[in-house]
Design an enzyme around this catalytic site. Sequence first.
Site, PDB file in Angstrom:
ATOM      1  N   GLU A 194       0.842  -1.208   0.000  1.00 13.19           N
ATOM      2  CA  GLU A 194       0.000   0.000   0.000  1.00 13.19           C
ATOM      3  C   GLU A 194       0.876   1.256   0.000  1.00 13.19           C
ATOM      4  O   GLU A 194       0.604   2.233  -0.685  1.00 13.19           O
ATOM      5  CB  GLU A 194      -0.858  -0.054   1.265  1.00 13.19           C
ATOM      6  CG  GLU A 194      -2.210   0.514   1.187  1.00 13.19           C
ATOM      7  CD  GLU A 194      -3.063   0.071   0.035  1.00 13.19           C
ATOM      8  OE1 GLU A 194      -4.122   0.629  -0.097  1.00 13.19           O
ATOM      9  OE2 GLU A 194      -2.673  -0.816  -0.760  1.00 13.19           O
TER      10      GLU A 194
ATOM     11  N   THR B 190      -5.205   8.196  -5.660  1.00 11.48           N
ATOM     12  CA  THR B 190      -5.216   8.291  -4.190  1.00 11.48           C
ATOM     13  C   THR B 190      -4.185   9.301  -3.683  1.00 11.48           C
ATOM     14  O   THR B 190      -4.453  10.089  -2.782  1.00 11.48           O
ATOM     15  CB  THR B 190      -4.913   6.900  -3.584  1.00 11.48           C
ATOM     16  OG1 THR B 190      -5.948   6.025  -3.981  1.00 11.48           O
ATOM     17  CG2 THR B 190      -4.865   6.942  -2.075  1.00 11.48           C
TER      18      THR B 190
END
Length: 329
Positions: free
Chosen positions: A148, A201
């Site tokens: 991530e 993101t």
Amino acid sequence: MNNININATSTPPSGGRGASVRVFAPATVANVVCGFDVLGFAVNEPGDEVVMRLTDKPGITISKITGDDGRLPLDPAKNTVSVSVQHYLQSIGRPELGLDIELHKKMPIGSGLGSSSASTVAGLFAAKTLLDDETDVMQLLPFAMKGEEMACGHGHADNVAPALLGGFILVRSYDPLEVIRLPHPEGLYCTVVFPDVDVPTREARQIIRNKVLLKDAVTQWGNIAGLVSGLFMQDIDLIGRSMQDILVEPVRSMLIPDFYRMRELAMEAGAVGFGISGSGPSVFALTKDETTARNITQKLQQHLTHIKIYSQGYVSPVNAAGPRVLERF
Ligand code: HSE
């Protein structure tokens, strides 16, 4: 959860039967409106698949990626799945193990559906399965977070933890890492609609204000506590009342076409609550049943078509199981 020790419990099979595995890992809705970076849940659909096989040549290779329009790297040093798996192999003292990965993307990338988390979790679960490693799946979380970190510059756990553990997850603390699995009312359904606009993101995080007023923080933590209480008490109305975000949504909603109109449509059609899925642009609604979820999906997609935006819609119950083995061969 505070101390993460990994122990491989057995050596892998040397080849032949059992040397390959196909694993599914679910998409996730992070934040759940009010819980920025601390709440998330998994859905049954969509999800990514990884096919992994043991090879004789040391090291990890990625032989194939499908469904990504050529956007993801085949170089194992740059791909979040292989990097996470490599960290896991190192931790169990098997850094030289030969593994080949096929990644099959079944959801849009950069959509706010935890796309990278689903791939990473599928990869880690495939490796654990091939190794017959009986360690608790929770122990894979730090490796999934490495992926991530690579994908969006921040190792948040609100996508990877529900993808790995299923259900609703609260990240009580990042340092030390502590995640808590929350119950949820039986029959809770989710609709997710992805409007095909680009919201990376990394950028969606950069536009958020860093400082908040105490009075806003009070409102926000009241809602987070209300949502968690609603999940424990199986109180759907309390869950709905608590799905309010005054910190992040007012800023991020500007990146999503007709966000407030979509909310109106979803709430009028009987949604329990509505908001941005993760960092967007996907939006989601929780509902009490499948019919309402399907109806909302249709209304939102019709609206997006009307404003000339292509979209994809998914309806599914909350996924309680996390990743699963589809095939071992
Ligand atoms: N909590 C993260 C964010 C999730 O909102 O940026 C990213 O999908």
